[in-house]
Design an enzyme around this catalytic site. Structure first.
Site, PDB file in Angstrom:
ATOM      1  CD  GLU A 134      -1.472   2.465   1.802  1.00 12.91           C
ATOM      2  OE1 GLU A 134      -2.120   3.481   1.555  1.00 12.91           O
ATOM      3  OE2 GLU A 134      -0.434   2.496   2.494  1.00 12.91           O
TER       4      GLU A 134
ATOM      5  CG  ASP B 160      -4.145   2.128   5.976  1.00 13.97           C
ATOM      6  OD1 ASP B 160      -3.300   2.145   6.898  1.00 13.97           O
ATOM      7  OD2 ASP B 160      -3.889   2.493   4.818  1.00 13.97           O
TER       8      ASP B 160
HETATM    9 ZN   LIG Z   1      -1.399   2.684   5.910  1.00 12.05          ZN
END
Ligand SMILES: [Zn+2]
Length: 472
Positions: A330, A358
């Site tokens: 990511e 996240d």
């Molecule tokens: Zn992250």
């Protein structure tokens, strides 16, 4: 008289129970059971301990990232899921090399060391380092005001995060272009390098790294880029006002190594009634290398694994398929998120819902949703079930970077929204470590995610396009 009182209470109880629809009562009991299981017998914190303390920072393409793939796969296998597999994905490999070094020089022999860190993806300086005068700017658009002065100098991006914004992610969003595209923009004016103020509200000595891109700049035009701690950014800015012709020195040894093989880790409980309807819950397995990636995003990884474990522990058999996806890369490429979506779309899989955690392992406040109005109204009707757990934030908004590529058709995307006030103190810095994650806060997040997925599983998601099709 006694009989009369008894009858009165009986009536009261009946009225009270009737006030709640039977399915709501069942849902509130199930959600209570989920929270209790997470808080009494949770596994997320132990998993995070291992990821953070036994493995550590998990930069894409590193040995640690591979260890994290193997560890989480084994842990998912131990949960007795229906399927666990690795999804191959090529990721960029970038290494930091020797520790960075930087100082401000105000005269012969007059130097002050400052704390910097290479931005992820940056090229190295020449072996001897780079020394040049500095131009301070307040963002990319400010370069235009100094265009003739920039050539051969170091551009110092010093726009701070706006402290007035309550949602700290908004303040981050208002500055992150300096870090991501600052080198590309400054190189076009002939800059020799860039130094970017760390993206944090906190004034301290920890530089915060993060991804950057050179866009389509050819290799010979790429200039080194580093973040400077907020404390040293303030110092540099102050001293520049007194001595405009000071020199800044920095040395980076970072290197890009092309692409290497890595994996998304996926586990699944196959739905008992509608196996073709897929719900995803996930976080990203990779992290930056300065800390151990506990908040970003070890927390999201273990919370997502915990969702499936909590279904198992509370003996809940989902009607729809629930998949945990631990995305790779990511931070500096989003290769894992793109790969998962590409495969899902090419197989014509029917994803109805995806939830990402996240935003750190802090106290959960709620969720933000990418959903149609009717879908959002349906989801919002579940909000009272979360109020006993002090979860009150249900808003439309962004979801998560890794699940973004799944957006297609009727899918609803969601992001867990924890309290964000301390997140950027740690984000991408050496202080993103295990001791800064609170066990109960982490567990509450996992229980909140599980409860939402339970409701999506039970009631499904409104099919907007389908309804439109039927009307035609
Ligand atoms: Zn992250």
């Amino acid at each position: 008289m006694k009989l009369y009182i008894f009858a009165f209470f009986g009536l009261f109880l009946t009225l009270n129970l009737n006030a709640q629809a039977p399915e709501t009562k069942e849902d509130s009991l199930k959600i209570r059971e989920i929270y209790s299981a997470a808080l009494v017998n949770g596994k997320a914190y132990n998993w995070l301990d291992h990821l953070s303390n036994k493995i550590g920072g998990r930069l894409s393409g590193s040995l640690n990232a591979q260890k994290a793939v193997e560890y989480t796969k084994t842990q998912l296998e131990e949960l007795g899921l229906d399927k666990v597999w690795l999804q191959p994905v090529m990721v960029p490999k970038w290494t930091r090399g020797a520790r960075e070094h930087a100082y401000i020089q105000t005269g012969p022999g007059m130097t002050t060391e400052v704390s910097i860190t290479a931005l992820g993806g940056s090229v190295a300086t020449a072996t001897g380092g780079l020394k040049a005068n500095v131009i301070e700017v307040q963002g990319i658009e400010d370069l235009e005001n100094y265009k003739d002065e920039i050539k051969g100098k170091i551009v110092f991006y010093n726009r701070p995060m706006n402290p007035e914004l309550i949602q700290t992610f908004e303040a981050y969003g208002g500055c992150v272009d300096q870090r991501y595209s600052g080198a590309e923009a400054a190189a076009k004016y002939g800059a020799a390098g860039v130094i970017v103020r760390s993206l944090s509200h906190k004034i301290d000595e920890n530089p915060h790294t993060g991804s950057m891109s050179y866009g389509d700049l050819p290799n010979n035009k790429r200039i080194p880029a580093a973040a400077i701690s907020t404390k040293d950014a303030e110092y540099l800015s102050g001293i520049l006002k007194l001595k405009k012709d000071l020199e800044f020195y920095f040395k980076l040894s970072s290197e890009n190594h092309g692409e290497v093989q890595s994996y998304n880790v996926i586990g699944e409980i196959t739905g008992s009634e509608f196996p073709e309807e897929i719900m995803v819950v996930g976080g990203h397995l990779d992290s930056w290398d300065l800390g151990d990636g506990s908040h970003d995003d070890g927390a999201g990884v273990v919370q997502s694994m915990e969702v499936l474990r909590l279904f198992k522990e509370t003996v809940y058999k989902p009607k729809r398929t629930i998949r945990v996806v631990l995305f790779m890369n990511e931070e500096n490429g989003l290769r894992g998120g793109n790969k998962y979506a590409d495969v899902a779309h090419s197989k014509n899989e029917n994803h109805i819902f995806a939830l990402e955690s996240d935003a750190g392992g802090f106290t959960p406040r709620g969720f933000s949703f990418e959903a149609d109005d009717a879908q959002f109204a349906q989801i919002e009707s579940w909000k009272p079930l979360f109020e006993p757990y002090l979860i009150h934030y249900f808003e439309k908004g962004g979801s998560g970077a890794d699940i973004g590529p799944l957006k297609k058709g009727d899918i609803v995307l969601a992001g867990l929204r924890p309290d964000s006030q301390r997140y950027f103190d740690h984000h991408h810095a050496a202080t993103d470590t295990f001791e800064h994650v609170n066990k109960r806060e982490l567990e509450l997040g996992a229980a909140t995610m599980t409860s939402l997925i339970y409701l999506v599983d039970k009631y499904g998601i409104k099919r907007i396009n389908l309804e439109k099709d039927q009307k035609l």
